[in-house]
Scaffold this active site. Structure first.
Site, mmCIF file in Angstrom:
data_model
loop_
_atom_site.group_PDB
_atom_site.id
_atom_site.type_symbol
_atom_site.label_atom_id
_atom_site.label_comp_id
_atom_site.label_asym_id
_atom_site.label_seq_id
_atom_site.Cartn_x
_atom_site.Cartn_y
_atom_site.Cartn_z
ATOM 1 N N HIS A 28 -8.871 -7.766 16.128
ATOM 2 C CA HIS A 28 -9.418 -8.662 15.106
ATOM 3 C C HIS A 28 -9.512 -7.973 13.748
ATOM 4 C CE1 HIS A 28 -12.748 -10.392 12.727
ATOM 5 N NE2 HIS A 28 -12.165 -11.526 13.069
ATOM 6 N N CYS A 37 23.093 15.864 -0.238
ATOM 7 C CA CYS A 37 21.736 15.487 0.158
ATOM 8 C C CYS A 37 20.683 16.376 -0.504
ATOM 9 C CB CYS A 37 21.586 15.520 1.678
ATOM 10 S SG CYS A 37 22.056 17.081 2.463
#
Length: 824
Positions: free
Chosen positions: A438, A769
């Site tokens: 909840h 990279c």
């Protein structure tokens, strides 16, 4: 008499004025008649049950029945009078109005016809399932389960209800729960008229999950909105504990695209504590009760892999059906249960997901924390935001009126009664609960960061203590001491230019992969295994292979605890590594994901658990036993075999063939061939099943012998850091020579140029990279002009560099046109 009245009603009254309808009589178009929950059950029974989705049968009282009850009892005027001076911001006023309205409903008896209709339907259910059939009695509002308002948990649910008297009593209580404090507040804040919203009650055959397990699943990742994953939570017993956040459940993540292709892509499995379970209270005064779960059961997953995959398939079917019915993509929030008597799985509820599906797809919002401090508590991160304020610990719902706006709510768990104050919180922290409890659902809906399942937040935090709640660092949320600085970055990602040069991303942390996939790019140019090994495995692979031979007993105990689920310890390494690789690969599927095989240096390997027993001491580990030289070495090849096994599982079992392995620090072409032979021993044969293998271009020898390396590998990725230090002959970790380190040095640029030209000559892919292209626009221009295929960047540099590269390419095109014109 009651049965006779009910039968007459069924024969003479049209559907719109029926008091009771069976689930298989209604569908999604009947929300005005039976509410969202019951209409959805009917839709699934009619449309999806024939396709294999199991849904328990039952019936629903109608909105007409509710309005008939209100009218027959003369309640509308009285209720409007009660709500005439309603003030939901005044908690005392809200509670008083809710109490009066519920009392009015409960003191008004059902009309005889309504009693008869419910009794007759329940008797027919008993004819099918047996005398005194156990049922769930659930509320279903006509304004419920809309795509932009869930109304989840606003009204009551009763489980394990037996007998006609019990069913009638619970139906009456459900009617009264139209006016729970949280339902009144929810409607008022969303502009719904309290008397226009009607309530239907669903009476559904119970699934005996009290003897097995149950849970919640979403057909979308709840935190990031990543559409290609199913998130499943599971715990023992009835499902209310998961919904209420009373337990920390297991979590499983499944990749949808390759599941539909017939693969088994379980990306991750997280073991929850599952310390209690809700069961039938047989012979007790209540319908259900909570009991403790044995330590042995807690240490196991609540469902097996086949069941995980079956539930995920159902989630896909349900999502696809509702998307087709609604004419728009509709991710779903689904409750499921397993029957302990038969072993069967069932779907017991399904509603549209109402948070991620409503977010803008054209604006990327990122929270970035600046600085750090003591971490006071950790748990599951909900949302990707940061909140802060003074902690307010509340253990009793009767004290929620003391909560002040802007505070951080700290509690054991929340339920719908807490919602009036949750919207005032800057953040929420709970002891228990998982990502589908909840507190998590409401926090997402309200856009509030939350950390659930901390275990001890109410103990370690203090009232009025200034804290920062950070959910922007991956799956683990952290509560920091003090009010730390943070910033919110917003980027528009629509109408971005397309570039010839592929823009890839460097990704190390699988927990951030789904979130990072929202950044527009062409895939992953560098996924480092070191992060997964150091943070998720933590153990040296040889220490797992030779677990019984470990000499340090304290290390052995720690590894034993870490691998408690694994009888064969090396499987722990393979499983965790496969899950990490697969999560990154799934996030960017079907774009390429280049995975660099492990590149720890010997001193870094030694720092892993058990590593010191297996690692040499080297004077200069930076240029020592690392990368390719380890993989075929008799002293390490059995550890490398575990990496190969993980990679094969990702590609062959999970279907993620977009993964391209890359070999680091490969000194010679012959060494490359030895590594490929080692991979082939474990089923990774270059060229089979589309397998490509790349090599890092980070050594001068990779450049000088680029022609030869191009005969061994399918592509290159330039590692500019190592290439710079080895070309210039300096240790990049040494402050004494740090001022010389510069990727823009002419010697380094010449090496890069040679490598790119060689790759192009042999039609091999080549990318870079390193960080230099994002730090230095002129370096990016240099690479683009050489025709490099891809540039892989850190996530925070992708959008900026994409725009820079687009300008460079446009400028180069104009220059080429000008040159052509000049020739003419």
């Amino acid at each position: 008499m009651l049965e006779k009245l009910a039968s007459q009603q069924q024969l003479l009254i049209p559907k719109e004025k029926a008091l009771v309808l069976w689930f298989d009589e209604v569908g999604i178009a009947d929300i005005p008649l039976v509410g969202g929950k019951n209409a959805s059950l009917g839709e699934m029974i009619q449309q999806l049950k024939p396709k294999g989705v199991s849904v328990p049968n039952g019936f629903a009282t109608t909105a007409y029945a509710y309005r008939y009850f209100i009218s027959a009892g003369g309640l509308e005027a009285k209720l409007r009078e009660i709500f005439a001076d309603l003030d939901v911001e005044n908690l005392h006023n809200l509670q008083q109005k809710g109490k009066e309205a519920r009392g009015l409903i409960l003191s008004t008896p059902f009309p005889e016809e309504l009693q008869a209709a419910i009794a007759d339907a329940y008797e027919k259910l008993c004819d099918r399932y047996g005398e005194g059939t156990d049922v769930a009695v659930r509320s279903s509002a006509t304004a419920e389960d809309l795509p932009d308002a869930s109304f989840a948990g606003q009204q009551e649910t009763y489980l394990n209800v037996h007998g006609c008297t019990g069913v009638l009593e619970c139906c009456h209580k459900c009617f009264a729960s139209t006016f729970t404090d949280r339902a009144i507040s929810y409607r008022q804040l969303r502009g719904f008229d309290h008397l226009e919203v009607a309530l239907s009650v669903g009476v559904q055959k119970m699934v005996r999950s009290d003897l097995a397990s149950s849970g919640v699943m979403f057909s979308i990742d709840t935190e990031t909105g990543f559409k290609n994953a199913v998130l499943i939570t599971a715990a023992y017993g009835l499902g209310e504990n998961i919904v209420q956040g009373a337990v920390n459940p297991d979590e499983y993540l499944v990749f949808k695209p390759t599941l539909k292709q017939g693969f088994r892509p379980i990306l991750d499995k997280l073991l929850g504590t599952k310390d209690i379970k809700m069961v039938y209270d047989l012979g007790g005064s209540k319908y259900t009760k909570n009991v403790s779960v044995s330590p042995k059961e807690r240490g196991k997953y609540a469902i097996n892999d086949d069941e995980i995959l079956q539930l995920a398939r159902w989630a896909i079917q349900i999502e696809e059906h509702y998307s087709q019915v609604r004419g728009t993509y509709t991710p779903m929030d689904i409750e499921w249960a397993k029957d302990g008597n038969t072993g069967e799985l069932f779907v017991v509820q399904a509603r549209p997901e109402t948070v991620q599906s409503q977010k803008s797809a054209t604006v990327l919002r990122n929270y970035k924390l600046h600085g750090s401090s003591t971490v006071l508590a950790t748990g599951r991160a909900v949302g990707e935001a940061i909140g802060q304020g003074k902690a307010h610990i509340i253990l009793d719902s009767h004290k929620i009126a003391e909560f002040e706006a802007g505070e951080v709510l700290v509690t054991n768990k929340t339920d719908p009664d807490w919602e009036p104050i949750m919207k005032k919180a800057s953040a929420i922290v709970t002891n228990s609960g998982g990502r589908t409890c909840h507190a998590a659902i409401i926090a997402r809906e309200m856009g509030i960061p939350a950390i659930v399942g901390t275990g001890d937040a109410t103990t370690v935090l203090q009232n009025n203590q200034e804290i920062t709640v950070c959910c922007a660092e991956g799956d683990e949320g952290k509560v920091y001491s003090g009010l730390l600085e943070f910033e919110i970055q917003e980027s528009a990602i629509d109408n971005l230019p397309r570039t010839r040069t592929q823009i890839l991303m460097n990704v190390g942390n699988p927990e951030e992969a789904f979130s990072l996939s929202a950044i527009p790019c062409n895939g992953v140019g560098l996924a480092r295994l070191e992060f997964i090994i150091a943070n998720h495995i933590k153990t040296h692979p040889l220490a797992l292979i030779h677990f019984d031979e470990l000499t340090d007993e304290s290390v052995k105990r720690r590894i034993g605890k870490l691998t408690a689920l694994y009888e064969h310890k090396p499987d722990f390494f393979t499983d965790k590594l496969a899950c990490g690789i697969a999560t990154i690969a799934a996030a960017f599927y079907p774009n390429p994901v280049i995975v660099r095989m492990s590149d720890f240096k010997s001193n870094e390997y030694a720092n892993l658990l058990g590593g010191r027993q297996f690692e040499p001491k080297e004077e200069n580990p930076m240029i020592g036993w690392r990368g390719a030289s380890r993989y075929y070495d008799p002293n390490y090849r059995e550890a490398y075999a575990l990496e190969c096994k993980a990679l094969k599982r990702v590609r062959d079992s999970m279907g993620l063939t977009n993964v391209i392995p890359m070999i680091p620090f490969c000194r010679t072409p012959e060494e490359g061939r030895k590594v490929l032979a080692e991979m082939a021993k474990h089923g990774l044969v270059k060229g089979e099943n589309g397998l490509q293998v790349y090599v890092m271009c980070e050594l001068p020898s990779n450049v000088i012998f680029a022609d030869e390396f191009a005969q061994v590998f399918d592509g290159f990725s330039i590692g500019s850091n190592d290439l710079t230090q080895l070309t210039l002959g300096l240790d990049r970790d040494s402050a004494l020579v740090a001022h010389i380190f510069d990727e823009r040095n002419e010697a380094v640029k010449r090496m890069i140029e040679i490598a790119i030209k060689a790759a192009k000559k042999y039609d091999r892919k080549i990318g870079i990279c390193g960080q230099a292209p994002s730090d230095y626009p002129e370096f990016a221009r240099f690479l683009v002009e050489l025709g490099i295929d891809s540039i892989s960047l850190n996530p925070d540099s992708v959008l900026k560099t994409l725009l820079d590269v687009a300008k460079v390419e446009a400028s180069s095109t104009l220059m080429d046109l000008a040159a052509d014109v000049a020739k003419v």
